[in-house]
Scaffold this motif. Sequence first.
Motif, PDB file in Angstrom:
ATOM      1  N   TRP A   1      68.220  74.875  58.514  1.00  0.00           N
ATOM      2  CA  TRP A   1      68.321  76.111  57.760  1.00  0.00           C
ATOM      3  C   TRP A   1      67.186  77.052  58.138  1.00  0.00           C
ATOM      4  CZ3 TRP A   1      67.356  71.204  56.312  1.00  0.00           C
ATOM      5  CH2 TRP A   1      66.089  70.905  55.817  1.00  0.00           C
ATOM      6  N   THR A   2      67.348  78.310  57.796  1.00  0.00           N
ATOM      7  CA  THR A   2      66.354  79.308  58.195  1.00  0.00           C
ATOM      8  C   THR A   2      65.608  79.928  57.018  1.00  0.00           C
ATOM      9  OG1 THR A   2      68.060  81.031  58.186  1.00  0.00           O
ATOM     10  CG2 THR A   2      67.642  79.915  60.282  1.00  0.00           C
TER      11      THR A   2
ATOM     12  N   ASN B   1      49.927  78.351  52.078  1.00  0.00           N
ATOM     13  CA  ASN B   1      50.865  79.168  51.310  1.00  0.00           C
ATOM     14  C   ASN B   1      52.305  78.890  51.723  1.00  0.00           C
ATOM     15  OD1 ASN B   1      51.424  81.471  49.446  1.00  0.00           O
ATOM     16  ND2 ASN B   1      52.206  82.415  51.317  1.00  0.00           N
ATOM     17  N   GLU B   2      52.495  78.392  52.945  1.00  0.00           N
ATOM     18  CA  GLU B   2      53.837  78.055  53.431  1.00  0.00           C
ATOM     19  C   GLU B   2      54.384  76.894  52.612  1.00  0.00           C
ATOM     20  OE1 GLU B   2      57.041  78.204  54.615  1.00  0.00           O
ATOM     21  OE2 GLU B   2      56.060  79.163  56.337  1.00  0.00           O
ATOM     22  N   ILE B   3      55.572  77.095  52.052  1.00  0.00           N
ATOM     23  CA  ILE B   3      56.210  76.034  51.276  1.00  0.00           C
ATOM     24  C   ILE B   3      57.642  75.781  51.732  1.00  0.00           C
ATOM     25  CG2 ILE B   3      57.133  77.526  49.434  1.00  0.00           C
ATOM     26  CD1 ILE B   3      56.348  75.325  47.430  1.00  0.00           C
ATOM     27  N   GLU B   4      58.197  76.728  52.488  1.00  0.00           N
ATOM     28  CA  GLU B   4      59.575  76.580  52.928  1.00  0.00           C
ATOM     29  C   GLU B   4      59.687  75.497  54.001  1.00  0.00           C
ATOM     30  OE1 GLU B   4      61.717  80.099  53.990  1.00  0.00           O
ATOM     31  OE2 GLU B   4      60.684  81.306  52.494  1.00  0.00           O
ATOM     32  N   THR B   5      60.705  74.704  53.906  1.00  0.00           N
ATOM     33  CA  THR B   5      61.021  73.738  54.936  1.00  0.00           C
ATOM     34  C   THR B   5      62.014  74.403  55.901  1.00  0.00           C
ATOM     35  OG1 THR B   5      62.772  72.900  53.512  1.00  0.00           O
ATOM     36  CG2 THR B   5      60.671  71.759  53.420  1.00  0.00           C
ATOM     37  N   PRO B   6      62.147  73.929  57.123  1.00  0.00           N
ATOM     38  CA  PRO B   6      61.596  72.667  57.627  1.00  0.00           C
ATOM     39  C   PRO B   6      60.162  72.727  58.139  1.00  0.00           C
ATOM     40  CG  PRO B   6      63.027  73.655  59.275  1.00  0.00           C
ATOM     41  CD  PRO B   6      63.126  74.536  58.057  1.00  0.00           C
ATOM     42  N   SER B   7      59.498  73.877  58.083  1.00  0.00           N
ATOM     43  CA  SER B   7      58.183  73.983  58.710  1.00  0.00           C
ATOM     44  C   SER B   7      57.031  73.482  57.836  1.00  0.00           C
ATOM     45  CB  SER B   7      57.919  75.438  59.113  1.00  0.00           C
ATOM     46  OG  SER B   7      57.984  76.299  57.993  1.00  0.00           O
ATOM     47  N   ALA B   8      57.111  73.637  56.523  1.00  0.00           N
ATOM     48  CA  ALA B   8      55.967  73.362  55.654  1.00  0.00           C
ATOM     49  C   ALA B   8      55.413  71.941  55.765  1.00  0.00           C
ATOM     50  CB  ALA B   8      56.330  73.683  54.204  1.00  0.00           C
TER      51      ALA B   8
ATOM     52  N   PHE C   1      54.496  66.853  63.665  1.00  0.00           N
ATOM     53  CA  PHE C   1      55.728  66.881  62.870  1.00  0.00           C
ATOM     54  C   PHE C   1      56.767  67.719  63.608  1.00  0.00           C
ATOM     55  CE2 PHE C   1      58.603  68.501  59.599  1.00  0.00           C
ATOM     56  CZ  PHE C   1      58.909  67.332  58.921  1.00  0.00           C
ATOM     57  N   ASP C   2      57.756  67.058  64.167  1.00  0.00           N
ATOM     58  CA  ASP C   2      58.821  67.698  64.932  1.00  0.00           C
ATOM     59  C   ASP C   2      60.134  67.473  64.200  1.00  0.00           C
ATOM     60  OD1 ASP C   2      60.668  68.655  66.707  1.00  0.00           O
ATOM     61  OD2 ASP C   2      60.013  67.430  68.408  1.00  0.00           O
ATOM     62  N   PRO C   3      60.645  68.492  63.478  1.00  0.00           N
ATOM     63  CA  PRO C   3      61.864  68.301  62.696  1.00  0.00           C
ATOM     64  C   PRO C   3      63.040  67.741  63.501  1.00  0.00           C
ATOM     65  CG  PRO C   3      60.835  70.376  62.104  1.00  0.00           C
ATOM     66  CD  PRO C   3      60.088  69.850  63.301  1.00  0.00           C
ATOM     67  N   GLU C   4      63.146  68.117  64.756  1.00  0.00           N
ATOM     68  CA  GLU C   4      64.266  67.649  65.566  1.00  0.00           C
ATOM     69  C   GLU C   4      64.219  66.145  65.809  1.00  0.00           C
ATOM     70  OE1 GLU C   4      64.686  69.853  69.152  1.00  0.00           O
ATOM     71  OE2 GLU C   4      65.258  71.709  68.137  1.00  0.00           O
ATOM     72  N   ARG C   5      63.033  65.568  65.753  1.00  0.00           N
ATOM     73  CA  ARG C   5      62.901  64.132  65.991  1.00  0.00           C
ATOM     74  C   ARG C   5      63.014  63.329  64.699  1.00  0.00           C
ATOM     75  NH1 ARG C   5      57.904  62.856  69.801  1.00  0.00           N
ATOM     76  NH2 ARG C   5      58.936  60.829  69.793  1.00  0.00           N
TER      77      ARG C   5
ATOM     78  N   THR D   1      63.241  65.468  57.536  1.00  0.00           N
ATOM     79  CA  THR D   1      63.135  66.906  57.317  1.00  0.00           C
ATOM     80  C   THR D   1      64.063  67.356  56.200  1.00  0.00           C
ATOM     81  OG1 THR D   1      62.534  67.271  59.629  1.00  0.00           O
ATOM     82  CG2 THR D   1      63.393  69.160  58.421  1.00  0.00           C
ATOM     83  N   ARG D   2      65.282  66.864  56.236  1.00  0.00           N
ATOM     84  CA  ARG D   2      66.257  67.250  55.210  1.00  0.00           C
ATOM     85  C   ARG D   2      65.872  66.685  53.847  1.00  0.00           C
ATOM     86  NH1 ARG D   2      70.647  64.771  53.282  1.00  0.00           N
ATOM     87  NH2 ARG D   2      70.465  63.159  54.873  1.00  0.00           N
ATOM     88  N   LEU D   3      65.363  65.447  53.829  1.00  0.00           N
ATOM     89  CA  LEU D   3      64.934  64.830  52.568  1.00  0.00           C
ATOM     90  C   LEU D   3      63.830  65.663  51.911  1.00  0.00           C
ATOM     91  CD1 LEU D   3      64.257  61.097  51.855  1.00  0.00           C
ATOM     92  CD2 LEU D   3      62.427  62.750  51.495  1.00  0.00           C
ATOM     93  N   LEU D   4      62.819  66.037  52.682  1.00  0.00           N
ATOM     94  CA  LEU D   4      61.726  66.838  52.133  1.00  0.00           C
ATOM     95  C   LEU D   4      62.216  68.214  51.702  1.00  0.00           C
ATOM     96  CD1 LEU D   4      58.928  65.907  54.711  1.00  0.00           C
ATOM     97  CD2 LEU D   4      59.271  64.960  52.419  1.00  0.00           C
TER      98      LEU D   4
END
Length: 255
Positions: free
Chosen positions: A32-33, A92-99, A111-115, A120-123
Amino acid sequence: MSLLSSAGRGLAVLCLALSGCAATPDTAPVFWTGFQDHPHGYLSADAAPNAARFLPPPPAAGSLREQADIETYRATRALEGSARWAMAQADNEIETPSAPRVFAPALGVTFDPERVPTLTRLLGRMLGDLETIQTPVKKGVRRPRPFVAEPAATCIAPQPWLTASGSYPSGHAALGWAWALVLSEMAPDKADEILARGLAYGDSRVICGVHYPSDVEAGRIVGAALVASLKADPDFQADFIQAQRELQTLRAARP
């Protein structure tokens, strides 16, 4: 890596956000974006705790606790321009998948969401659950944020929605602590480092000037309640097992 078509990207996002399916071998997972296409939480409104029912009220006006909150707010303004101030800005970043990348140093991996798509989805889904749990108290308790009650430097430029929203409890502190509890269970050998980072993530809100210490403490109570509820959810538990395997594989592959 070949680019996915628009239709393929949409299908992948829907798949990851709603059903949790994995990417096919020849495609990378697509996430997601933002909040518009963010995955929903695990808990239904009926199954989720209601923070308005178990959290104590914020410190009373004029109380010693409120005075301590204000004094801490004033004292931490002196950190402007420091390394800890910069860390608070990043937190301050709280949005996933990056946070969740803030926990990478504690875990000792990048932390590489693709791997780790399931992790990533759970968090990410935990953020949805947090909104369900804390929204009743956020709407019912209208405590002004520190920089609203007493204007001073903040580590971020407050947007109108932040200025208008209540300070109690801290959602960042809640999610940071909830993430830390889950990740420390997945990687118990790194529990001390992970938990310390989860605490620092919440403390950053005080340093940033957007929450009082008592807001952060209340947030951690909410985060603990969230994790306790998720442990009873079978979908979360199934994802937890797969996510832990992904994390173990990622950590085993590090140099």
